[in-house]
Design a protein around this motif. Sequence first.
Motif, mmCIF file in Angstrom:
data_model
loop_
_atom_site.group_PDB
_atom_site.id
_atom_site.type_symbol
_atom_site.label_atom_id
_atom_site.label_comp_id
_atom_site.label_asym_id
_atom_site.label_seq_id
_atom_site.Cartn_x
_atom_site.Cartn_y
_atom_site.Cartn_z
ATOM 1 N N THR A 1 0.818 -0.800 0.117
ATOM 2 C CA THR A 1 0.069 -0.415 0.242
ATOM 3 C C THR A 1 0.576 1.250 -0.019
ATOM 4 N N VAL A 2 0.490 2.133 -0.552
ATOM 5 C CA VAL A 2 1.441 3.483 -0.541
ATOM 6 C C VAL A 2 0.804 4.719 0.440
ATOM 7 N N THR A 3 0.931 5.374 1.033
ATOM 8 C CA THR A 3 0.287 6.462 1.986
ATOM 9 C C THR A 3 1.019 7.412 1.797
ATOM 10 N N ARG A 4 0.052 8.318 1.241
ATOM 11 C CA ARG A 4 0.251 9.743 0.311
ATOM 12 C C ARG A 4 0.343 11.227 2.279
ATOM 13 N N ARG A 5 0.980 11.744 2.168
ATOM 14 C CA ARG A 5 0.491 12.548 3.618
ATOM 15 C C ARG A 5 0.789 14.073 2.506
ATOM 16 N N ARG A 6 -0.246 14.464 3.496
ATOM 17 C CA ARG A 6 -0.642 16.136 3.171
ATOM 18 C C ARG A 6 0.439 17.020 3.492
#
Lengths: 201, 148
Positions: B104-109
């Motif tokens: 899974t890839v997490t994207r930070r705001r």
Amino acid sequence: MTLMAAAMTFDRPEAEPSAGRESIAAARAGDVAAFELLMRQHERLVLATALRLTGNIEDAKDVSQEVFLKLYRNLRKVDSDAAIPAWLYRVTVNACHDLRRRKPASAPVEAAELLPAEGNDPQASVTEAERRRVLELSLRLLPEKERAALVLRDLEGLTTEETARALGSSEATVRSQVSKARVKVHDFIERYFAPRKRGRV
Amino acid sequence: MKPEDSLELLRQAHREPIDEAHYAAVRARVLSDIAAQRGHPARRIWALLSAGVAVAALCVAFWPRPAVNSRPQIRAAAAHVKPEPPLVATRASQAPAEPRPQGTVTRRRPKHLATGVVGPKITQPLVVKMVTDDPNVVIYWITDGTGE
């Protein structure tokens, strides 16, 4: 029966056949004294044959010892006392063959012409020692199989059939081997005495 | 000399008796070998017997004796006590680690978006007037609402 007769033709007195039967039965039962008696009955056969085949008395004694120990261990396998001489001849020939493989003959026989004949006349008076010497040298001249065939057939007096059985070969082979051996031995003896004859002429 | 004479010569030599001492030597050697062979089983029997006695003595010495009454009780009591598990093992067993998500890839705001703090919203174009040493030169910097 020829084997027994052959064994009895020489100087050593042989025991009665019935005594042989008794001694073999007792020896089979584990009686060492009976086995010694059995040895005495057949020791000339074994030692003389081994002596002619090996060419020296020490090797012949070793072979005889081996043969009698084998006889002791295999007494139950020998069918009857009449079968013992044939069995002994076969085992003696094989033991001599094994010994020769372990310990090859040392010196080859010299040219007969170079060996001085000690007797005056080969046909009239050959000394005992000279006869022995001629026998030893002429047998040493022969290949092993021819020597065994000649010793059993002509010196021990077995029939061709008995010799073939003892050597584990056919009668035709034995006849051929004995014939070749006789020619070679005769040639050797003639050459051996030739210088002395020429000297006399 | 004829071939028969040659053979007769050999036969005469072969008939000569062999020294009696040679026969006696062979006999003695054979009989001593037989005596040695016959001696072997007796020695083996003695060796087997003594080995058997030794094994029997060892069995008697180390044979398990009838057990004393108190021993089984102690053993039974000891069997009911559970040893306290080690600390590390307890933690590991109580809070099992969650399996990490894989693939899974997490994207930070961006920080300013994540916190919800937003700067002043520029709706009109911003004009910046820069005066230089030269009174004839004036620089005007006009930017749009995004600051570009």
